[in-house]
Design a protein around this motif. Structure first.
Motif, PDB file in Angstrom:
ATOM      1  N   LEU A 136      -6.724   2.376   6.130  1.00 47.49           N
ATOM      2  CA  LEU A 136      -7.926   1.835   5.502  1.00 47.49           C
ATOM      3  C   LEU A 136      -9.206   2.291   6.183  1.00 47.49           C
ATOM      4  O   LEU A 136     -10.102   2.830   5.535  1.00 47.49           O
TER       5      LEU A 136
ATOM      6  N   TYR B 162      -6.485  -0.888  -6.094  1.00 48.50           N
ATOM      7  CA  TYR B 162      -5.692  -2.039  -5.661  1.00 48.50           C
ATOM      8  C   TYR B 162      -6.539  -2.985  -4.804  1.00 48.50           C
ATOM      9  O   TYR B 162      -6.474  -4.211  -4.963  1.00 48.50           O
ATOM     10  N   ILE B 163      -7.361  -2.421  -3.922  1.00 47.24           N
ATOM     11  CA  ILE B 163      -8.252  -3.237  -3.090  1.00 47.24           C
ATOM     12  C   ILE B 163      -9.227  -4.019  -3.982  1.00 47.24           C
ATOM     13  O   ILE B 163      -9.453  -5.215  -3.773  1.00 47.24           O
TER      14      ILE B 163
ATOM     15  N   PHE C   5       0.821  -1.213   0.000  1.00 47.99           N
ATOM     16  CA  PHE C   5       0.000   0.000   0.000  1.00 47.99           C
ATOM     17  C   PHE C   5       0.854   1.263   0.000  1.00 47.99           C
ATOM     18  O   PHE C   5       0.421   2.311  -0.470  1.00 47.99           O
TER      19      PHE C   5
ATOM     20  N   LYS D  78      -5.257   3.271  -4.317  1.00 43.52           N
ATOM     21  CA  LYS D  78      -5.370   2.253  -3.269  1.00 43.52           C
ATOM     22  C   LYS D  78      -6.715   1.530  -3.365  1.00 43.52           C
ATOM     23  O   LYS D  78      -6.778   0.304  -3.199  1.00 43.52           O
ATOM     24  N   TYR D  79      -7.794   2.278  -3.640  1.00 42.63           N
ATOM     25  CA  TYR D  79      -9.102   1.644  -3.816  1.00 42.63           C
ATOM     26  C   TYR D  79      -9.060   0.669  -4.990  1.00 42.63           C
ATOM     27  O   TYR D  79      -9.593  -0.432  -4.911  1.00 42.63           O
TER      28      TYR D  79
ATOM     29  N   LEU E 150      -7.411  -6.839  -5.576  1.00 51.32           N
ATOM     30  CA  LEU E 150      -7.183  -7.917  -4.613  1.00 51.32           C
ATOM     31  C   LEU E 150      -8.426  -8.785  -4.468  1.00 51.32           C
ATOM     32  O   LEU E 150      -8.335 -10.008  -4.337  1.00 51.32           O
TER      33      LEU E 150
ATOM     34  N   GLY F 150     -12.796  -6.792  -2.017  1.00 51.20           N
ATOM     35  CA  GLY F 150     -11.368  -6.533  -1.825  1.00 51.20           C
ATOM     36  C   GLY F 150     -10.979  -6.508  -0.353  1.00 51.20           C
ATOM     37  O   GLY F 150      -9.921  -7.017   0.025  1.00 51.20           O
ATOM     38  N   ILE F 151     -11.840  -5.941   0.474  1.00 53.40           N
ATOM     39  CA  ILE F 151     -11.553  -5.876   1.913  1.00 53.40           C
ATOM     40  C   ILE F 151     -11.546  -7.280   2.513  1.00 53.40           C
ATOM     41  O   ILE F 151     -10.625  -7.641   3.238  1.00 53.40           O
TER      42      ILE F 151
ATOM     43  N   LEU G 267      -8.460  -9.039   1.467  1.00 54.01           N
ATOM     44  CA  LEU G 267      -7.288  -8.687   2.284  1.00 54.01           C
ATOM     45  C   LEU G 267      -7.247  -9.520   3.564  1.00 54.01           C
ATOM     46  O   LEU G 267      -6.184 -10.022   3.953  1.00 54.01           O
TER      47      LEU G 267
ATOM     48  N   ILE H 235     -15.501  -3.265  -3.746  1.00 57.65           N
ATOM     49  CA  ILE H 235     -14.633  -2.773  -2.658  1.00 57.65           C
ATOM     50  C   ILE H 235     -14.697  -3.734  -1.469  1.00 57.65           C
ATOM     51  O   ILE H 235     -13.676  -4.098  -0.893  1.00 57.65           O
TER      52      ILE H 235
END
Length: 138
Positions: free
Chosen positions: A109, A26-27, A14, A23-24, A30, A79-80, A83, A76
Motif C-alpha cells: 500500500l 477495492y480500497i 488484496f 486494488k485502488y 472499503l 478507504g485507507i 482499512l 481513496i
C-alpha cells in the motif's frame, strides 16, 4: 478475531487482485462500507493533521474497547482510514498501541500511494495509536 488474524484477512483479500487499479477500487469500496462518523462530530478537533485530504476520526471506549468512526472528503483516503478502522475497531487500546502494522507493507500500500497520501497514512496510524494510548487507564 485477533489483530493478526484481521491483518492476514486483509492481506489475503488484496492478494486476489493483480492490478493496482483493481486494488485502488477495492480500497474505495472499503471506504464506502466503513463506519461513518456522525456529521455533528466532523469538527476541527477530530481532523487528522498531516493528511492532504480532510479526515475526521472519532474514538470512544465502550466495554474497554476502542470504537472508531471516520470520514474523509477523498474516496481513496476514506478507504485507507476504513482499512485502519476495520483493523482497530473494537480492540483493546493496549493491543492497538503495541500492534505492528505489517499488512501495509505486505499488500504494497505505502509504495503505491503518492508521497502526500503515504504521509497521511502514517498520520492516521499515529493518531489512532495516540488516542488508544490516552485511553489506557493509568
Amino acid at each position: 478475531m485477533t489483530l493478526e488474524e484481521k491483518q492476514q484477512e486483509i492481506i489475503d483479500e488484496f492478494a486476489i487482485y493483480d492490478d493496482w487499479m483493481d486494488k485502488y477500487q477495492y480500497i474505495i469500496d472499503l471506504g464506502e462500507s466503513a463506519p461513518m462518523i456522525d456529521e455533528s462530530k466532523k469538527t476541527d478537533d477530530r481532523l487528522i493533521d498531516g493528511c492532504q485530504a480532510k479526515v475526521w476520526l472519532d474514538a470512544k471506549i465502550e466495554n474497554g474497547l476502542m470504537v472508531l468512526t471516520a470520514d474523509s472528503n477523498s474516496s481513496i483516503t476514506k478507504g485507507i482510514i476504513g482499512l485502519l478502522i476495520r483493523l482497530y475497531d473494537n480492540e483493546k487500546p493496549e493491543d492497538i498501541v503495541k500492534s505492528d502494522l505489517h499488512f501495509i507493507s505486505e499488500i504494497g500500500l505505502q509504495e503505491h500511494l503518492s508521497p502526500t497520501r503515504a504521509n497521511g497514512l502514517v498520520s492516521m496510524v499515529k493518531k489512532i495509536k495516540i488516542l488508544a494510548l490516552s485511553a489506557i487507564p493509568k
